[in-house]
Design a protein around this motif. Structure first.
Motif, PDB file in Angstrom:
ATOM      1  N   VAL A   1      30.235  57.568  78.088  1.00 27.47           N
ATOM      2  CA  VAL A   1      28.795  57.811  78.249  1.00 27.47           C
ATOM      3  C   VAL A   1      28.027  56.507  78.041  1.00 27.47           C
ATOM      4  CG1 VAL A   1      26.827  59.181  77.423  1.00 27.47           C
ATOM      5  CG2 VAL A   1      29.144  60.120  77.244  1.00 27.47           C
TER       6      VAL A   1
ATOM      7  N   SER B   1      24.745  62.808  69.710  1.00 28.59           N
ATOM      8  CA  SER B   1      25.364  64.093  70.075  1.00 28.59           C
ATOM      9  C   SER B   1      26.618  63.862  70.914  1.00 28.59           C
ATOM     10  CB  SER B   1      24.372  64.966  70.857  1.00 28.59           C
ATOM     11  OG  SER B   1      23.176  65.134  70.132  1.00 28.59           O
ATOM     12  N   SER B   2      26.595  62.885  71.799  1.00 26.49           N
ATOM     13  CA  SER B   2      27.787  62.583  72.621  1.00 26.49           C
ATOM     14  C   SER B   2      28.891  62.019  71.745  1.00 26.49           C
ATOM     15  CB  SER B   2      27.450  61.534  73.689  1.00 26.49           C
ATOM     16  OG  SER B   2      26.358  61.939  74.447  1.00 26.49           O
TER      17      SER B   2
ATOM     18  N   ARG C   1      30.704  64.379  69.620  1.00 20.24           N
ATOM     19  CA  ARG C   1      31.664  65.198  70.368  1.00 20.24           C
ATOM     20  C   ARG C   1      32.936  64.411  70.666  1.00 20.24           C
ATOM     21  NH1 ARG C   1      30.009  67.527  75.586  1.00 20.24           N
ATOM     22  NH2 ARG C   1      32.031  68.503  75.290  1.00 20.24           N
TER      23      ARG C   1
ATOM     24  N   LEU D   1      32.999  61.454  72.308  1.00 21.22           N
ATOM     25  CA  LEU D   1      32.917  60.662  73.542  1.00 21.22           C
ATOM     26  C   LEU D   1      32.568  59.209  73.211  1.00 21.22           C
ATOM     27  CD1 LEU D   1      30.925  63.268  75.678  1.00 21.22           C
ATOM     28  CD2 LEU D   1      33.369  62.764  75.777  1.00 21.22           C
TER      29      LEU D   1
ATOM     30  N   THR E   1      30.754  56.144  73.462  1.00 19.75           N
ATOM     31  CA  THR E   1      29.363  56.055  73.928  1.00 19.75           C
ATOM     32  C   THR E   1      28.797  54.652  73.731  1.00 19.75           C
ATOM     33  OG1 THR E   1      29.057  58.376  73.300  1.00 19.75           O
ATOM     34  CG2 THR E   1      27.060  57.057  73.582  1.00 19.75           C
TER      35      THR E   1
ATOM     36  N   GLU F   1      31.706  59.790  82.219  1.00 19.69           N
ATOM     37  CA  GLU F   1      31.161  61.150  82.108  1.00 19.69           C
ATOM     38  C   GLU F   1      29.687  61.239  82.481  1.00 19.69           C
ATOM     39  OE1 GLU F   1      33.183  63.613  81.700  1.00 19.69           O
ATOM     40  OE2 GLU F   1      34.784  62.134  81.521  1.00 19.69           O
TER      41      GLU F   1
ATOM     42  N   ALA G   1      24.012  66.236  76.184  1.00 20.98           N
ATOM     43  CA  ALA G   1      25.305  65.827  75.601  1.00 20.98           C
ATOM     44  C   ALA G   1      26.307  66.992  75.591  1.00 20.98           C
ATOM     45  CB  ALA G   1      25.087  65.303  74.185  1.00 20.98           C
TER      46      ALA G   1
ATOM     47  N   LEU H   1      28.236  67.217  78.946  1.00 19.67           N
ATOM     48  CA  LEU H   1      29.137  66.125  79.324  1.00 19.67           C
ATOM     49  C   LEU H   1      30.583  66.538  79.070  1.00 19.67           C
ATOM     50  CD1 LEU H   1      27.117  63.307  77.583  1.00 19.67           C
ATOM     51  CD2 LEU H   1      27.562  63.406  80.039  1.00 19.67           C
TER      52      LEU H   1
END
Ligand code: FAD
Length: 511
Positions: free
Chosen positions: A13, A28-29, A32, A34, A36, A226, A506, A509
């Motif tokens: 991301v 938030s990404s 999870r 990811l 970023t 993503e 987010a 994704l």
């Protein structure tokens, strides 16, 4: 721009900008799992969000419950319906439905904590809450955030005047940005690059697959496997765009950091096929003209009257700031105009100004304020017609005796009285203008950012003109067109909605 070259770097991301919405999306990404990357074009994080009072309008959450404040999502939906009618029902209800989940998600992280704060809803409508639905981040002690504190943009009163931020905990907008930054960093999945500006997006077969950024070393192509979340503010600091889009106000009078938000991300989203809307809209506020030519966000008037070029009152001076901004925007001849007050406030304007560090004497020296022993002399100094000025003040002073503003109903809404001294009577907001010397402060139209931008769906996906979503591209905060359109429902709508839609983005994704 389509892809026919190699990538320089790869993340899952890429988030553009570092206001509350962008940081909420990045956090938030990253939480999870990811990988970023967040890119910020200036050398500091936080944008206008760091300048803000950090009031977040997030109805029906555990924060209200903790404070024993009665609120619910259903009540907030009814209030928004009463204020906004059928405007953007789907997005506004997605916002309200997700607010409690966002706050629970944030507060499950030890870095983030809010407290309820009283601030009335901006419309006295069905299901409005006289004590509001807003929360603020708890102040953040410097020892908790450590050296990261130096990356957070100082509050506006220091940043605008290149003054060092005082020691002590991070407060208000700084605390919000600091807490989100700390939380993002603690995930271990976030990378932050300052002085790195988005210049374009890469699309492949209609999907956004990366960002083209510029930093000190030149242009780089970052693969975003993503998605890309654009959270780079509006175009408030770009006068050409304001003029083209017919957005009232002025790039010199906006409250956002000078030169930062010039609409680059909106433009990149448009090039990738995104539709735009509401470009004439902003989060407006009265601006007290400042000696350097810029303006200070003025709100919370308790005394004084506001006169147009004809020497006449034209509105309830205690209106919520966006509503007063709209009154100004609707009649450009009210810009500039004069706010008249007397000496009972110790020579200070009877309201709140941010930044507040310009002294009355500096204003008087610069001519942004004038002072006179009589109303007649004040009229001469401002150029207002003397008869009309005197008649307006006399009529208003009459209302202060009866406690009823027969012309504009000042003081009749809970919001009007929020900043007033309740002990003052018969009408707490109706204080006469009768103690010489008299003052007049020059007023203009300011804003807290533009609010038109890329059209998005309930998950912040950028939409094309035909309503289809561009895969891999999201827009949040003032880069997107706000669901609130021509309304500013409650204190903290920009920050609250920006963070909610970033969180929703987010969640979609790598779904
Ligand atoms: P910003 O917070 O401005 O962040 C945008 C960031 O993107 C900036 O750091 C900018 O440098 C960066 N950027 C721009 N272009 C690029 C690019 N091409 N590449 C990389 N980075 C880029 N709202 C509330 O809800 N509650 C309040 O209490 C409140 N109080 C306020 C008080 C003041 C004094 C002010 C000025 C505003 C206030 N607001 C408040 C309004 C609110 O702060 C803003 O509307 C909101 O912060 C905008 O958030 P954003 O994330 O869209 O943009």
């Amino acid at each position: 721009m389509s892809n026919n070259q190699a990538w320089d770097d790869e993340y899952e991301v890429v988030v553009v900008g570092s206001g509350a919405a962008a940081l909420a999306g990045a956090y938030s990404s990253a939480r999870r799992g990811l990988k970023t990357l967040l890119v910020e074009k200036t050398n500091l994080l936080g944008g206008a969000s760091a300048y803000s009072g950090a009031s977040c309008w997030l109805p029906g959450t555990q924060v209200q419950q903790r404070a024993d404040v009665e609120d619910s999502s259903e009540s907030a939906k009814a209030y928004l319906k009463a204020v906004m009618g059928d405007h953007e029902v789907e997005r506004r209800e997605a916002f309200v439905d997700t607010a409690p989940e966002l706050v629970e998600f944030f507060e499950s992280d030890p870095a983030i904590e809010f407290y309820w704060t009283a601030f009335p809803d901006y419309f006295n409508a069905h299901e409005s809450k006289p004590l509001g639905r807003s929360m603020m981040p708890v102040d953040l002690p410097r020892e908790e955030i450590g050296e990261l504190a130096d990356l957070v943009r100082p509050l506006v009163e220091y940043d605008r005047y290149n003054q060092p931020h005082p020691e002590g905990p991070l407060t208000a907008g700084q605390a919000l940005i600091g807490r989100l930054l700390l939380a993002l960093t603690n995930t271990g999945n976030g990378t932050i690059q300052l002085e790195t500006e988005l210049v374009d997006l890469v699309t492949e077969d209609g999907r956004v697959t990366g960002a083209i950024v510029k930093d000190a070393e030149g242009i780089r192509r970052i693969h975003a496997t993503e998605g890309v979340i654009l959270g780079a503010g509006g175009f408030e600091a770009n006068q050409d765009l304001r003029t083209v889009n017919g957005t009232p106000g002025n790039s010199g009078w906006t409250m956002a950091p000078a030169g930062a938000n010039i609409g680059t991300a909106i433009r990149a989203g448009q090039k990738a096929g995104g539709a735009v809307e509401q470009l004439h809209q902003a989060w407006w506020c009265p601006g007290a003209a400042q000696p350097k030519g810029n303006a200070a966000f003025a709100l919370g008037f308790r005394g004084g009257v506001w006169l147009d070029a004809n020497g006449k009152r034209f509105a309830n001076e205690c209106l919520p700031y966006d509503q007063m901004g709209r009154v100004l925007a609707a009649a450009p001849e009210r810009i500039p105009s004069w706010f008249i007050f007397d000496s009972r406030f110790g020579g200070q304007m009877p309201g709140i100004m941010r930044p507040f560090n310009t002294s009355p004497q500096e204003h008087l020296d610069a001519g942004t304020w004038v002072k006179a022993d009589t109303l007649e002399e004040l009229a001469a100094a401002t150029g207002l017609p003397a008869d009309a000025l005197q008649a307006s003040i006399e009529r208003f002073n009459g209302f202060t005796v009866t406690g009823v503003d027969e012309d504009f109903h000042r003081g009749e809404n809970p919001y009007d009285q929020f900043f007033a001294d309740p002990e003052y009577g018969p009408g707490p907001t109706l204080i006469p203008v009768d103690q010489a010397p008299f003052y007049a402060a020059r007023m203009v139209l300011s804003d807290l950012g533009t609010k038109g931008g890329l059209r998005t769906d309930v998950d912040a996906r950028v939409l094309r003109e035909d309503g289809t979503a561009i895969e891999g591209l999201y827009a949040v905060g003032n880069t997107s067109a706000s669901f609130s359109g021509g309304f500013y429902p409650g204190p903290g709508t920009p920050l609250g909605s920006g963070m909610v839609f970033a969180y929703r983005a987010a969640q979609t994704l790598k779904a």
